[in-house]
Motif scaffolding. Structure first.
Motif, PDB file in Angstrom:
ATOM      1  N   ILE A   1       1.297  -1.213   0.102  1.00 40.72           N
ATOM      2  CA  ILE A   1       0.270   0.249   0.079  1.00 40.72           C
ATOM      3  C   ILE A   1       0.872   1.631   0.114  1.00 40.72           C
ATOM      4  CG2 ILE A   1      -1.941   1.193   1.233  1.00 40.72           C
ATOM      5  CD1 ILE A   1      -3.323  -1.717   0.340  1.00 40.72           C
ATOM      6  N   GLY A   2       0.472   1.766  -1.030  1.00 34.92           N
ATOM      7  CA  GLY A   2       1.013   2.855  -0.807  1.00 34.92           C
ATOM      8  C   GLY A   2       2.918   3.241  -2.699  1.00 34.92           C
ATOM      9  N   ALA A   3       3.104   4.521  -2.858  1.00 36.54           N
ATOM     10  CA  ALA A   3       3.568   4.610  -3.627  1.00 36.54           C
ATOM     11  C   ALA A   3       4.696   4.874  -3.896  1.00 36.54           C
ATOM     12  CB  ALA A   3       3.024   4.781  -5.093  1.00 36.54           C
ATOM     13  N   GLY A   4       5.195   5.439  -2.303  1.00 40.69           N
ATOM     14  CA  GLY A   4       6.435   6.435  -2.066  1.00 40.69           C
ATOM     15  C   GLY A   4       8.021   5.707  -2.506  1.00 40.69           C
ATOM     16  N   GLY A   5       9.126   6.576  -1.922  1.00 39.56           N
ATOM     17  CA  GLY A   5      10.341   5.510  -1.686  1.00 39.56           C
ATOM     18  C   GLY A   5       9.875   4.577  -0.893  1.00 39.56           C
ATOM     19  N   MET A   6       9.372   4.461   0.777  1.00 39.45           N
ATOM     20  CA  MET A   6       9.333   3.280   1.188  1.00 39.45           C
ATOM     21  C   MET A   6       7.922   2.254   0.192  1.00 39.45           C
ATOM     22  SD  MET A   6      10.070   2.463   3.652  1.00 39.45           S
ATOM     23  CE  MET A   6      10.297   3.212   5.565  1.00 39.45           C
ATOM     24  N   ALA A   7       7.573   2.223  -0.723  1.00 36.50           N
ATOM     25  CA  ALA A   7       6.614   1.328  -1.250  1.00 36.50           C
ATOM     26  C   ALA A   7       7.481   0.557  -2.635  1.00 36.50           C
ATOM     27  CB  ALA A   7       5.127   1.474  -1.857  1.00 36.50           C
ATOM     28  N   ARG A   8       8.333   1.376  -2.682  1.00 36.06           N
ATOM     29  CA  ARG A   8       9.230   0.724  -3.379  1.00 36.06           C
ATOM     30  C   ARG A   8      10.777  -0.118  -3.244  1.00 36.06           C
ATOM     31  NH1 ARG A   8      11.867   4.174  -8.084  1.00 36.06           N
ATOM     32  NH2 ARG A   8      10.000   5.850  -8.839  1.00 36.06           N
ATOM     33  N   ALA A   9      11.080   0.466  -1.673  1.00 33.38           N
ATOM     34  CA  ALA A   9      11.564  -0.934  -1.109  1.00 33.38           C
ATOM     35  C   ALA A   9      10.505  -2.117  -0.715  1.00 33.38           C
ATOM     36  CB  ALA A   9      12.006   0.300   0.230  1.00 33.38           C
ATOM     37  N   ALA A  10       9.414  -1.511  -0.298  1.00 34.28           N
ATOM     38  CA  ALA A  10       9.104  -2.867  -0.584  1.00 34.28           C
ATOM     39  C   ALA A  10       8.631  -3.402  -1.387  1.00 34.28           C
ATOM     40  CB  ALA A  10       7.261  -2.429   0.063  1.00 34.28           C
ATOM     41  N   VAL A  11       8.594  -3.080  -2.715  1.00 37.26           N
ATOM     42  CA  VAL A  11       8.178  -4.441  -3.677  1.00 37.26           C
ATOM     43  C   VAL A  11       9.674  -4.895  -3.964  1.00 37.26           C
ATOM     44  CG1 VAL A  11       7.735  -4.264  -5.953  1.00 37.26           C
ATOM     45  CG2 VAL A  11       6.311  -2.885  -4.648  1.00 37.26           C
ATOM     46  N   TYR A  12      10.560  -3.791  -3.394  1.00 38.43           N
ATOM     47  CA  TYR A  12      12.315  -4.849  -4.044  1.00 38.43           C
ATOM     48  C   TYR A  12      12.190  -6.256  -2.705  1.00 38.43           C
ATOM     49  CZ  TYR A  12      17.061  -4.705  -4.629  1.00 38.43           C
ATOM     50  OH  TYR A  12      18.066  -5.133  -5.324  1.00 38.43           O
TER      51      TYR A  12
END
Ligand SMILES: O=C1C[C@@](O)(C(=O)O)C[C@@H](O)[C@@H]1O
Length: 712
Positions: free
Chosen positions: A601-612
């Motif tokens: 949930i989200g699409a900022g810097g932290m969300a990028r890291a979560a997908v990774y």
């Protein structure tokens, strides 16, 4: 049993051995073959003994109590006797040994019952016990055993097996511990570990390695063969250090008196051989052994790095200038040791300077030298201990007095900590460390060898952050004079001021600058590159002559040295933390498969890291939901463009899809997510109110449950 009855014992054993032989031959690689003790008779043992010459054969040991409970045999003596015999036999058939720590569920419950009987609230007591490394929730019971065993296999066989799930991705983890500067090894005697119930986590803080000192070969008694029970005890100690501390283990046997003629010392050698079976990261070999004896040990070192150890208890009359010192270094190197450790009792302060000269003499050798640990022992040698750059042996306040068991010294009741520490220092063991890691660090900073640095968390709204409290507490415990402050700013401009300070140590970058800050960096880790976001800035102070950025992370050795910053290195550690949380909470039934789904949930810097983090864990179906749909699409497109199959060794590339609205049903063709990471800031940023998002319960209906984490 039926087979044995039908064919008779001899024929049954013959067939059993044949099956074992065929299984071993047919499954030589990429396979774990499990043999139960009952299935290995004499000829099977011979087969395994032969097989162990060329393959890893692991003897798995458990504590007598758990075996007793499992076999439902209540005669303690009988079990101990059985274990003693089988242990000695199976040790000859194997070349590795794993001690399987049992969860102390019963002991925790016993304590709870006791507390309750004393009128305590059971739930509260349960919480308190949970803090003391008590067993995890039932569905996670086998997680620790799984993790321990994988870690062991990785250490023991890492030349043939690489498990990225166990790799540490923090930048410094890529630099071998012995290649870092000013590292400390907490030195703990086995006798202490077996006689006290100390929290290992408490004594390892501020240290880089754990030196387990096997101290049962005392100087007066001889001979002292290694019993099966003692071998089990050593294995158990190594296993619990491994479970409770992430730092590498240095396995050290204190040699005691020699008793088998010059250069042999069977009791000592047996203990070292046993230690090597446990696959410690490092092990010491005493250089008083003959060349042949050292060579025999080196031949079975496996992946352990060997430290050739020479302690001169009778100080040579000319100290470090005695030719035996340099000769020991050269001999250890010639024999094939990976490091050398030399120590001499100091009889004056000058010895501390002499060891420094000795180190320079070694440093002046032509290129292929091995790392040197060199210092003086005793109270007068403490200065050289602080300035020794690699694996400085240190103690901890909790260990004070442990070396004093033979003396009549008692720590007076009510004595202050420092008084206790000082008393502990009047020790009967010449080799015992007398300095704590905190003191060694303080000495390095107060003598200007290292510099105090300033660290920051930089972002638009950082006052909520716990980072300053956490880091400052850690600096205090480690004896470092650094500080960590918040720096709240409406643009990235303010960062220039921080970086231009010669004492700038580094910064955590947070919302909303994790992507924008990339423009200010000169080099990125491969993870930051793939994620497209940076949360960690590391200063680079020395550029190679060609002006480029060193790609071997050698600049990490410059840490704690002030000076003008020439470039910035950007890394991303957010994904590491997310991966750790997901893995810790994921029960074995939810182990990642090609059909597993993840939701971010989200699409900022932290969300990028979560997908990774999910991609790195092998998740192939990742979904994003974000208030602003276009940003979610951008993030999905970012990963779908990359070749994510190259990130992990497991199977096809991941696909990242967007769920447009929280009213949408979960896509039918995919399983409900077993991992969910919420990356919505809980605080307001740039004057925008914090989003008040509630996860739709229909997305949380995975029949096997899963992990939900909220990153704030
Ligand atoms: O975004 C954040 C938050 C954080 O900065 C904090 O202190 O809360 C810690 C950082 O490592 C992380 O990237």
């Amino acid at each position: 049993m039926a087979h044995r009855k039908l064919f008779g014992v001899a024929e049954h054993q013959r067939r059993q051995t044949n099956v074992l032989r065929e299984t071993l031959i047919a499954n030589e690689k990429g396979c774990v073959i499990v043999c139960s003790p009952g299935s290995i008779e004499r000829s099977g043992q011979a087969l395994l003994r032969e097989y162990a010459k060329t393959h890893p054969v692991v003897h798995i040991v458990r504590d007598a109590k758990s075996i007793r409970n499992h076999l439902k045999i209540w005669d303690e003596e009988k079990i101990d006797h059985l274990l003693g015999i089988s242990g000695s036999i199976f040790r000859t058939c194997s070349n590795l040994e794993f001690y399987n720590l049992s969860e102390s569920r019963t002991s925790a419950n016993e304590s709870l019952d006791y507390l309750e009987s004393q009128g305590h609230n059971k739930a509260l007591s349960r919480n308190n016990l949970a803090g003391q490394a008590s067993p995890p929730t039932p569905f996670l019971t086998l997680k620790r055993a799984e993790r321990d065993f994988l870690k062991f296999l990785n250490l023991a066989t890492s030349k043939t097996m690489s498990d990225s799930s166990l790799e540490s991705f923090y930048p410094l983890a890529r630099v071998a511990t012995e290649a870092r500067t000013y590292t400390h090894a907490i030195s703990v005697p086995l006798s202490f570990l077996t006689s006290t119930s100390i929290e290992l986590e408490d004594i390892v803080s501020a240290t880089d390695a754990f030196e387990l000192v096997v101290d049962d070969l005392d100087r007066s008694r001889s001979p002292h063969p290694l019993s099966s029970a003692r071998a089990d005890q050593i294995g158990q100690a190594v296993a619990s250090i491994r479970r409770h501390a992430v730092i590498p283990i240095i396995y050290h046997v204190a040699i005691g008196t020699k008793n088998d003629g010059p250069g042999e010392h069977k009791d000592y050698v047996d203990r070292v051989l046993h230690g090597l079976r446990l696959a410690p990261e490092y092990a010491t070999i005493d250089l008083s052994l003959s060349d042949d004896a050292v060579a025999r040990l080196l031949a079975v070192k496996g992946n352990s790095k060997i430290i050739g150890n020479a302690f001169f208890p009778d100080r040579p009359s000319c100290g470090w200038d005695d030719p035996r010192c340099f000769a020991s270094y050269e001999r250890a190197m010639a024999l094939g040791c990976d490091l050398v450790k030399l120590s001499i009792p100091a009889n004056s302060i000058d010895d501390n300077f002499a060891v420094q000269r000795f180190r320079s003499q070694v440093a002046a050798l032509p290129s292929s030298r091995i790392p040197l640990v060199a210092y003086n022992t005793g109270r007068l040698g403490r200065m050289s201990v602080c300035f020794n750059p690699i694996f400085t042996p240190v103690t901890h306040q909790a260990l004070v007095g442990v070396y004093d068991r033979d003396t009549s010294q008692q720590v007076p009741e009510g004595a202050s900590r420092s008084a206790m520490l000082d008393l502990g220092r009047t020790t009967s063991n010449d080799e015992a460390p007398l300095v704590t890691a905190c003191e060694a660090n303080q000495a390095l900073y107060s003598s200007f060898i290292l510099d105090p640095m300033h660290f920051y968390i930089y972002g638009a709204s950082v006052n909520y952050s716990l980072s300053p409290a956490m880091h400052n507490a850690a600096y205090r415990i480690c004896g470092m004079p650094h500080d960590y402050k918040t720096s709240q700013a409406t643009s990235l401009k303010g960062l220039y001021d921080l970086v231009s300070d010669p004492n700038f140590g580094g910064a955590a970058i947070t919302q909303p600058y994790k992507i924008e800050v990339i423009a200010l960096t000169h080099s990125l880790s491969r993870h930051a590159k793939a994620i497209g976001a940076v949360n960690t800035l590391i200063p680079i102070r020395n550029l190679p002559p060609n002006g480029g950025i060193p790609d071997d992370l050698s600049f990490l050795q410059e840490r704690n040295h002030a000076g003008p910053v020439k470039a910035l290195y950007g890394d991303n550690t957010d994904w590491i933390g997310i991966r750790v949380c997901l893995r810790r909470g994921l029960s074995p039934v939810n182990a990642v498969r090609n059909s597993s789904s993840g939701l971010v949930i989200g699409a900022g810097g932290m969300a990028r890291a979560a997908v990774y983090a999910m991609i790195q864990m092998g998740v192939k179906n990742i979904f994003i939901h974000n208030r602003t749909f276009e940003n979610a699409e951008k993030l999905a497109a970012h990963y779908n463009r990359l070749d994510t199959s190259s990130f992990t060794p497991q199977g096809p590339a991941a696909t990242v899809r967007v769920i447009r609205s929280y009213t949408d049903a979960w896509p039918e063709e995919h399983r409900l997510p077993t991992m969910v990471v919420c990356c919505i800031p809980a605080n307001s940023i740039d004057g925008q109110p914090a989003a008040n998002f509630v996860l739709p319960s229909k997305w949380l209906k995975s029949p096997t449950g899963g992990v939900v984490i909220e990153v704030r």
